[in-house]
Design an enzyme around this catalytic site. Structure first.
Site, PDB file in Angstrom:
ATOM      1  N   GLY A  65     -62.553  44.660 -56.786  1.00 52.05           N
ATOM      2  CA  GLY A  65     -63.871  43.610 -57.067  1.00 52.05           C
ATOM      3  C   GLY A  65     -65.139  44.774 -56.805  1.00 52.05           C
ATOM      4  O   GLY A  65     -64.991  45.870 -56.858  1.00 52.05           O
ATOM      5  N   GLY A  67     -69.254  46.535 -56.072  1.00 55.51           N
ATOM      6  CA  GLY A  67     -70.550  45.740 -55.728  1.00 55.51           C
ATOM      7  C   GLY A  67     -71.608  46.971 -55.844  1.00 55.51           C
ATOM      8  O   GLY A  67     -71.862  47.967 -56.735  1.00 55.51           O
ATOM      9  N   GLY A  68     -73.049  46.419 -55.189  1.00 54.93           N
ATOM     10  CA  GLY A  68     -73.915  47.325 -55.443  1.00 54.93           C
ATOM     11  C   GLY A  68     -73.503  48.778 -55.095  1.00 54.93           C
ATOM     12  O   GLY A  68     -74.633  49.683 -56.024  1.00 54.93           O
ATOM     13  N   VAL A  72     -64.721  47.536 -55.084  1.00 54.37           N
ATOM     14  CA  VAL A  72     -63.363  47.348 -53.282  1.00 54.37           C
ATOM     15  C   VAL A  72     -62.021  46.827 -54.061  1.00 54.37           C
ATOM     16  O   VAL A  72     -61.535  47.366 -55.608  1.00 54.37           O
ATOM     17  CB  VAL A  72     -63.248  45.578 -52.601  1.00 54.37           C
ATOM     18  CG1 VAL A  72     -62.492  45.410 -52.387  1.00 54.37           C
ATOM     19  CG2 VAL A  72     -65.250  45.732 -52.838  1.00 54.37           C
ATOM     20  N   LYS A  88     -62.613  49.358 -48.512  1.00 52.72           N
ATOM     21  CA  LYS A  88     -64.382  48.668 -49.394  1.00 52.72           C
ATOM     22  C   LYS A  88     -64.735  50.557 -49.803  1.00 52.72           C
ATOM     23  O   LYS A  88     -65.219  50.920 -48.936  1.00 52.72           O
ATOM     24  CB  LYS A  88     -65.018  47.885 -48.771  1.00 52.72           C
ATOM     25  CG  LYS A  88     -66.960  48.221 -49.601  1.00 52.72           C
ATOM     26  CD  LYS A  88     -67.775  47.218 -48.583  1.00 52.72           C
ATOM     27  CE  LYS A  88     -69.004  46.835 -48.991  1.00 52.72           C
ATOM     28  NZ  LYS A  88     -69.452  46.110 -48.184  1.00 52.72           N
ATOM     29  N   ASP A 189     -77.331  36.407 -44.406  1.00 52.80           N
ATOM     30  CA  ASP A 189     -76.824  36.022 -46.070  1.00 52.80           C
ATOM     31  C   ASP A 189     -75.631  34.928 -46.410  1.00 52.80           C
ATOM     32  O   ASP A 189     -74.754  35.460 -47.384  1.00 52.80           O
ATOM     33  CB  ASP A 189     -76.496  37.412 -46.563  1.00 52.80           C
ATOM     34  CG  ASP A 189     -76.612  37.596 -48.215  1.00 52.80           C
ATOM     35  OD1 ASP A 189     -76.900  36.575 -48.713  1.00 52.80           O
ATOM     36  OD2 ASP A 189     -76.065  38.811 -48.832  1.00 52.80           O
TER      37      ASP A 189
END
Length: 308
Positions: A65, A67-68, A72, A88, A189
């Site tokens: 994955g 992210g910002g 990951v 991460k 969130d």
């Protein structure tokens, strides 16, 4: 003198070390490698390469994955019985000064909050470390997909009532755990993209990058954070986020799971549940409506859990 051996990767049998790579294990017949391949150390720049060894411990299996501020990865912990972990990575290369500050705060917040938490619906944090250009978190690898991805596979974007009730109970349980810490932890969130689902339906609340401790007496949050459509009104700088903020987001999520309507398309204007599905219980409609109230009430999480 002790004879060196090659151990079969399949059955573990010890074969004489003078056997060549073209020969097979005497026990199971699997081809043997004359010299077992050693993982390469991960270079200090660039993405993590499958087969490389990070921090002299974690064998990288692949990226799962993004992210910002990074990615990951799935990896094996070579010092803990080859346990599967998720790593991460926060990549500081190329970030502007303000982005470095934000990324650093996100990393430190996750470490601070996750380090002291143990719950069946939360990933466990095992390790954290840095190099000059990266920050790393090592936690449970969760086999599955996000609830958002799971929804995308359905025909109309919604789930059966019994499935939604099971999801609601699991989420209420973990939010109850977070909200009763001292001080309380507000996730801030709750949404399908931040909920992992295993093939057996077990849920994990993931990504504590925006979570924070409740600060009694504070008028409002320092920074407005939240996902449009899921975030409560107070998350837009109107007041401090509290336990009720998470319950609001949970109510929005349950509304989406039951109706298939994307809340980001019309924030704060969700139609009554039974306007879309008349067969839904009136008690459930009333409960979700209470969860979506903007009035703060820190005890409402317990009420919602009991009612479900």
């Amino acid at each position: 003198m002790e004879t060196d051996h090659l151990f079969c990767e399949k059955c573990g049998a010890a074969n004489p070390a003078n056997r060549t790579g073209t020969e097979n294990c005497f026990a199971c017949g699997k081809p043997l490698l004359a010299e077992p391949a050693q993982p390469e150390l991960h270079p200090s720049t660039g993405p993590l390469i499958p087969g490389s060894l990070l921090n002299l411990r974690y064998l990288i299996l692949g990226q799962v994955g993004t992210g910002g501020f990074g990615a990951v990865y799935k990896a094996k912990d070579t010092q803990s019985g080859k346990r599967l972990v998720a790593i991460k990575e926060i990549n500081l290369q190329g970030l502007k000064p303000q982005e470095v500050i934000e990324a650093t705060h996100t990393f430190n917040r996750e470490v601070m909050l996750l380090s002291g938490l143990t719950h069946p619906n939360l990933p466990q944090l095992y390790d954290h470390f840095t190099d000059p250009q990266h920050w790393y978190l090592v936690m449970d690898f969760i086999e599955g997909e996000t609830l958002e991805e799971y929804l995308q596979k359905t025909r109309d974007g919604c789930l059966p009532l019994h499935t939604v009730l099971d999801i609601a109970i699991q989420l209420c349980t973990v939010l109850d755990y977070l909200h009763t810490r001292q001080p309380a932890i507000i996730f801030r969130d709750v949404k399908p993209a931040n909920i992992m689902r295993t093939p057996r339906g077990h849920l994990y609340l993931i990504d504590f990058g925006t979570a924070r401790h409740l600060k009694p007496g504070q008028a409002r949050d320092t920074i407005a954070l939240g996902s449009p459509g899921y975030a409560a009104p107070e998350q837009y700088g109107k007041a401090q986020t509290t336990q009720q903020s998470d319950i609001y987001s949970l109510g929005v999520t349950l509304h989406q799971l039951l109706t298939g309507n994307d809340p980001s398309e019309n924030p704060f204007r969700l139609a009554p549940l039974r306007a879309t599905h008349a067969s839904l219980p009136a008690e459930l409609e009333a409960l979700v409506a209470q969860m979506l109230e903007a009035v703060c009430h820190s005890k409402k999480v317990y009420f919602c859990h009991g009612q479900l």
